[in-house]
Scaffold this active site. Sequence first.
Site, PDB file in Angstrom:
ATOM      1  N   ASP A   1      -6.267   5.555   0.144  1.00 27.40           N
ATOM      2  CA  ASP A   1      -6.152   4.223  -0.445  1.00 27.40           C
ATOM      3  C   ASP A   1      -7.349   3.366  -0.047  1.00 27.40           C
ATOM      4  O   ASP A   1      -8.163   3.752   0.792  1.00 27.40           O
ATOM      5  CB  ASP A   1      -4.780   3.588  -0.174  1.00 27.40           C
ATOM      6  CG  ASP A   1      -4.653   2.891   1.175  1.00 27.40           C
ATOM      7  OD1 ASP A   1      -5.663   2.620   1.852  1.00 27.40           O
ATOM      8  OD2 ASP A   1      -3.494   2.592   1.543  1.00 27.40           O
TER       9      ASP A   1
ATOM     10  N   HIS B   1       0.832  -1.207   0.000  1.00 25.79           N
ATOM     11  CA  HIS B   1       0.000   0.000   0.000  1.00 25.79           C
ATOM     12  C   HIS B   1       0.867   1.257   0.000  1.00 25.79           C
ATOM     13  O   HIS B   1       0.535   2.257  -0.620  1.00 25.79           O
ATOM     14  CB  HIS B   1      -0.924   0.010   1.219  1.00 25.79           C
ATOM     15  CG  HIS B   1      -1.696  -1.264   1.360  1.00 25.79           C
ATOM     16  ND1 HIS B   1      -2.072  -1.811   2.555  1.00 25.79           N
ATOM     17  CD2 HIS B   1      -2.139  -2.133   0.408  1.00 25.79           C
ATOM     18  CE1 HIS B   1      -2.711  -2.945   2.344  1.00 25.79           C
ATOM     19  NE2 HIS B   1      -2.759  -3.163   1.055  1.00 25.79           N
TER      20      HIS B   1
END
Length: 483
Positions: A117, A20
């Site tokens: 995200d 991520h």
Amino acid sequence: MDTSFKNLHVAILSSPGMGHLIPALVLANRLAAQHSVNVTVLLVTTAVSPPESKLLQIPLHRDLVRVVELPPVDISHLVVPTTQVVAQLCVMVREALPLIRSAIAAMDRRPDAVIADLFCTETAAIAAELGMAKYLYVPSTAWFTALTVYCQVLDREIEGQYVDQPEPLKIPGCKPVRPEDVVEPMLDRNELQHDEYVNLGKRYSLFDGILLNTWEDLEHETLQAFRENETLRSIIEIPVYPIGPLRRPVEPVDVKSDLLGWLDRQPNESVIFVSFGSGGVLSAEQITELAWGLELSQQRFVWVVRPPTKGSVDDAFFNLGTDFDGTPNYLPEGFIKRTQNKGLLIPMWGPQAQILSHQAIGGFMSHCGWNSTLESITSDVPIIAWPLYAEQRLNATFLAEEVGVALRPRVLPTKEVVRREEIESLVRRLMEHKEGQEMRDKVKKMKISAMEGLKNGGPSYKSMCELLSKIAVRKGNMNGLVG
Ligand code: UDP
């Protein structure tokens, strides 16, 4: 179209985990370098998340990109040892919400937009409260995004476990998903992470748009479904922005390492790189079979080796250390000696982007994490797909069956041990046979289309400009209101 947005300030929110953080930093660089946007990256951290220092070695556009590591959140009282990755990530981000809010509120210059995200969906409320535009960044495929969004409907309509369904799961306008390919949190509907995943997908529509690390040529049909399929649009109506492929750069090396020296001595496209991402670990039995398979194939290899998993793959996602305690005694006896002229072992963590871009690499045995996939494609390297967790089974199917740049074992490696004979054959097919060469040629063509898309005026470039224009127009309107 104006392509410089130097008046904009964007905050990118990243959940923990290499898979991520890397795309968040890469996106930040892209916004800064190509569009002159000021970017603050806020990283959610935990006491057990992997060492960020390694990532911060990704050269950042220092003038315009600032990275703020939020104080680590402690979730030890909220999870038990069996809590799975997606549930843990959701809990971590939830715990970090007050930190995120105060970090943004305290900024001298309030960001014009938040780009969160996929695990930071709960920050939509913060963005709304603080008057910022809000976008979601899914650093993966449109297909995976469609599944995430549509899971709320599957949850209502399907009884029993998804994996037991006799037919593929239908997603409007998209390729159906085979029950065995569902993403990790859909494997068991009784788990907390299933509900967390469904709720993540529901919150996608709270955003003003979704940035996807894919590109028009690669996923045209699925992207069109988001734009035009009425059933899908009845669930999510926001625009999608295919802005990829964004990938980490190959870091330049001043000093030649042993590894690069060794690679330099090998013939072009003759080495297979074996690595299973930031958290991939195999069972002891699978490691033995893999070692034998590589040896029997008689092909050159570079293998990022890690001790066998003791618990679940999930354990490794947050806890993978970078230390390597001595000789890898879990490999078959004599393996290291017998393969010393053919192969190189790298303990725990290797400079993957560099390795893949080396001309000696001709194949990649990969867990098919999306970052790894993009690094492979943009390095002209075809794949042996070895999916382990997250959305990797989807990626593997996509690469092998839709795009035609990957071979895969007959059974899923998470279901059965892949035996040495099959591994030997897969490696030979990829490295020696015409089939492998055809895939290599195909990857090269894909890379060209991907790079064209990123260039000034290409579809991914335009998509990013369109998104930034919307943020700029909104900012202008807001200023007009204030002024
Ligand atoms: N990576 C690396 N060295 C390693 C293992 C992984 O540099 O030994 C990097 C890899 O280059 C990629 C990222 O870690 O950028 C892994 O991301 P991906 O989405 O492929 O998978 P995941 O994070 O899910 O494992």
